[in-house]
Design an enzyme around this catalytic site. Structure first.
Site, PDB file in Angstrom:
ATOM      1  N   GLN A  39      40.356  38.394  32.593  1.00  0.00           N
ATOM      2  CA  GLN A  39      40.993  39.334  31.652  1.00  0.00           C
ATOM      3  C   GLN A  39      41.830  40.349  32.428  1.00  0.00           C
ATOM      4  O   GLN A  39      42.545  41.144  31.844  1.00  0.00           O
ATOM      5  CB  GLN A  39      39.936  40.070  30.832  1.00  0.00           C
ATOM      6  N   ASN A  40      41.705  40.323  33.745  1.00  0.00           N
ATOM      7  CA  ASN A  40      42.358  41.321  34.590  1.00  0.00           C
ATOM      8  C   ASN A  40      43.807  40.938  34.860  1.00  0.00           C
ATOM      9  O   ASN A  40      44.156  39.766  34.868  1.00  0.00           O
ATOM     10  CB  ASN A  40      41.611  41.476  35.928  1.00  0.00           C
ATOM     11  N   VAL A  41      44.625  41.948  35.075  1.00  0.00           N
ATOM     12  CA  VAL A  41      46.066  41.724  35.314  1.00  0.00           C
ATOM     13  C   VAL A  41      46.438  42.105  36.748  1.00  0.00           C
ATOM     14  O   VAL A  41      47.604  42.138  37.096  1.00  0.00           O
ATOM     15  CB  VAL A  41      46.909  42.560  34.308  1.00  0.00           C
ATOM     16  N   ASP A  42      45.387  42.370  37.579  1.00  0.00           N
ATOM     17  CA  ASP A  42      45.644  42.929  38.918  1.00  0.00           C
ATOM     18  C   ASP A  42      45.976  41.893  39.991  1.00  0.00           C
ATOM     19  O   ASP A  42      46.332  42.250  41.106  1.00  0.00           O
ATOM     20  CB  ASP A  42      44.441  43.797  39.362  1.00  0.00           C
ATOM     21  N   HIS A  70      44.956  37.819  29.844  1.00  0.00           N
ATOM     22  CA  HIS A  70      45.651  39.014  29.322  1.00  0.00           C
ATOM     23  C   HIS A  70      46.935  39.295  30.069  1.00  0.00           C
ATOM     24  O   HIS A  70      47.390  40.433  30.142  1.00  0.00           O
ATOM     25  CB  HIS A  70      44.721  40.238  29.370  1.00  0.00           C
ATOM     26  N   THR A 107      32.329  42.128  32.721  1.00  0.00           N
ATOM     27  CA  THR A 107      33.026  42.347  31.454  1.00  0.00           C
ATOM     28  C   THR A 107      32.048  42.862  30.407  1.00  0.00           C
ATOM     29  O   THR A 107      30.893  42.451  30.338  1.00  0.00           O
ATOM     30  CB  THR A 107      33.716  41.066  30.937  1.00  0.00           C
TER      31      THR A 107
HETATM   32  N1  APR Z   1      29.915  45.204  39.147  1.00  0.00           N
HETATM   33  C1  APR Z   1      29.609  44.532  38.014  1.00  0.00           C
HETATM   34  N2  APR Z   1      29.938  44.976  36.778  1.00  0.00           N
HETATM   35  C2  APR Z   1      30.587  46.150  36.700  1.00  0.00           C
HETATM   36  C3  APR Z   1      30.942  46.911  37.835  1.00  0.00           C
HETATM   37  C4  APR Z   1      30.575  46.390  39.108  1.00  0.00           C
HETATM   38  N3  APR Z   1      30.863  47.024  40.255  1.00  0.00           N
HETATM   39  N4  APR Z   1      31.604  48.027  37.424  1.00  0.00           N
HETATM   40  C5  APR Z   1      31.649  47.968  36.079  1.00  0.00           C
HETATM   41  N5  APR Z   1      31.038  46.844  35.639  1.00  0.00           N
HETATM   42  C6  APR Z   1      30.910  46.363  34.272  1.00  0.00           C
HETATM   43  C7  APR Z   1      30.666  47.437  33.237  1.00  0.00           C
HETATM   44  O1  APR Z   1      29.268  47.661  33.090  1.00  0.00           O
HETATM   45  C8  APR Z   1      31.268  46.794  31.972  1.00  0.00           C
HETATM   46  O2  APR Z   1      30.300  45.981  31.308  1.00  0.00           O
HETATM   47  O3  APR Z   1      32.155  45.780  33.923  1.00  0.00           O
HETATM   48  C9  APR Z   1      32.359  45.896  32.521  1.00  0.00           C
HETATM   49  C10 APR Z   1      33.754  46.443  32.301  1.00  0.00           C
HETATM   50  O4  APR Z   1      33.972  46.466  30.909  1.00  0.00           O
HETATM   51  P1  APR Z   1      35.392  46.988  30.346  1.00  0.00           P
HETATM   52  O5  APR Z   1      35.753  48.255  31.008  1.00  0.00           O
HETATM   53  O6  APR Z   1      35.314  46.929  28.847  1.00  0.00           O
HETATM   54  O7  APR Z   1      36.435  45.892  30.885  1.00  0.00           O
HETATM   55  P2  APR Z   1      36.708  44.452  30.294  1.00  0.00           P
HETATM   56  O8  APR Z   1      35.458  43.837  29.770  1.00  0.00           O
HETATM   57  O9  APR Z   1      37.483  43.698  31.307  1.00  0.00           O
HETATM   58  O10 APR Z   1      37.692  44.781  29.052  1.00  0.00           O
HETATM   59  C11 APR Z   1      38.235  43.678  28.374  1.00  0.00           C
HETATM   60  O11 APR Z   1      39.673  45.186  27.169  1.00  0.00           O
HETATM   61  O12 APR Z   1      40.969  47.045  27.210  1.00  0.00           O
HETATM   62  C12 APR Z   1      41.011  45.676  27.201  1.00  0.00           C
HETATM   63  O13 APR Z   1      42.719  44.332  28.041  1.00  0.00           O
HETATM   64  C13 APR Z   1      41.662  45.144  28.442  1.00  0.00           C
HETATM   65  O14 APR Z   1      41.130  43.123  29.637  1.00  0.00           O
HETATM   66  C14 APR Z   1      40.578  44.315  29.106  1.00  0.00           C
HETATM   67  C15 APR Z   1      39.636  44.010  27.956  1.00  0.00           C
END
Ligand code: APR
Length: 249
Positions: free
Chosen positions: A102-105, A120, A190
């Site tokens: 889901q990452n764009v990095d 994404h 995620t």
């Molecule tokens: N190791 C493992 N898990 C981690 C760490 C880490 N170091 N740091 C954070 N996390 C977990 C958090 O607990 C959380 O469950 O990663 C998850 C990040 O969740 P989000 O911030 O919601 O990111 P993501 O799931 O990628 O969001 C999905 O939402 O805003 C949109 O387009 C955006 O692609 C993104 C999508």
């Protein structure tokens, strides 16, 4: 870190006919890119309704570029961390078929993974919504942002999927194919709250795959879809699983 679950994950991967990974922002946190929904995350600073919806960009691109500039400045400096590198090693060992991210990095590709599906979109290119010109974003410096179209001088939009935009068709098709045919899916970093992305581990589960979650905390998948959750930082857990795979293979 639960060593029994690390060993279980290593065994599951070695016995798997096809393993894929499904990753979110959490896997890049240890590369210095905050995630979205944890404390201190991007959506704490920028309301996604106001900054991450396609209508927000269309009505006020200058304002949205305030958030984008912050995101780009973090991405430009970021390097793959041991979690990204561990997945690249699994691919080199022939034990990881693809990553759906889901990452764009672009950090999975920077780590060396060749089969990466960007669900994404990507920050690496930017397009003009008016005359659909596309430019390479990887050469841009932070002082070049926000970037303007050289043809019609509108503000360019990074080719990341905003809320309200469709998922790139080829990403949808290839992700569905991978999730339907895998026997193990590593769900890493995620919150699993954004659809249709979060349906990827659900589809894999419905087809009988083992779902292994790696996260600092539980998510809606944990007691419903995941076979088990290994709690802790991905930058420690993924390398530990790879080391265990090497030990027992
Ligand atoms: N190791 C493992 N898990 C981690 C760490 C880490 N170091 N740091 C954070 N996390 C977990 C958090 O607990 C959380 O469950 O990663 C998850 C990040 O969740 P989000 O911030 O919601 O990111 P993501 O799931 O990628 O969001 C999905 O939402 O805003 C949109 O387009 C955006 O692609 C993104 C999508």
């Amino acid at each position: 870190m639960d060593h029994q679950l690390i060993q279980r994950a290593a065994r599951d991967i070695l016995h798997s006919k096809k393993t894929i990974a499904f990753t979110g922002a959490g896997i890049s946190v240890e590369s210095g890119i905050p995630d979205f929904r944890s404390a201190g995350g991007l959506w704490e600073k920028f309301d996604p309704e106001e900054y991450a919806h396609i209508y927000a960009f269309q009505s006020n691109p200058e304002k949205v570029w305030l958030m984008l500039k912050e995101m780009f400045s973090l991405i430009i400096e970021a390097k793959p961390n041991p979690a990204h590198l561990g997945l690249a090693e699994l691919e080199r060992m022939g034990l990881l078929s693809s990553i759906i991210t889901q990452n764009v990095d672009g950090l999975h590709q920077a780590a060396g993974n060749r089969h990466v599906i960007e669900f994404h979109g990507t920050h690496r290119t930017l397009s003009c919504l008016k005359c659909s010109m596309t430019i390479d974003g990887t050469t841009l410096k932070i002082e070049d942002l926000p970037a303007r179209c050289s043809r019609c001088s509108s503000l360019l939009k990074p080719d990341v999927v905003f809320f309200g935009e469709p998922i790139p068709w080829e990403a949808q098709v290839s992700s569905l194919k991978e999730s339907k045919s895998c026997s193990v899916v590593l769900v890493i970093g995620t919150s699993a709250v954004v659809y249709p992305a979060a349906s990827i581990p659900v589809t894999a589960k419905e087809r009988g795959a083992t779902v292994i979650e790696i996260n600092r905390e539980s998510t809606p998948l944990t007691n419903a879809i995941s076979d088990y959750l290994i709690i802790g930082p991905a930058g420690e857990i993924v390398p530990a699983i790879v080391e265990e795979v090497k030990k027992i293979r």
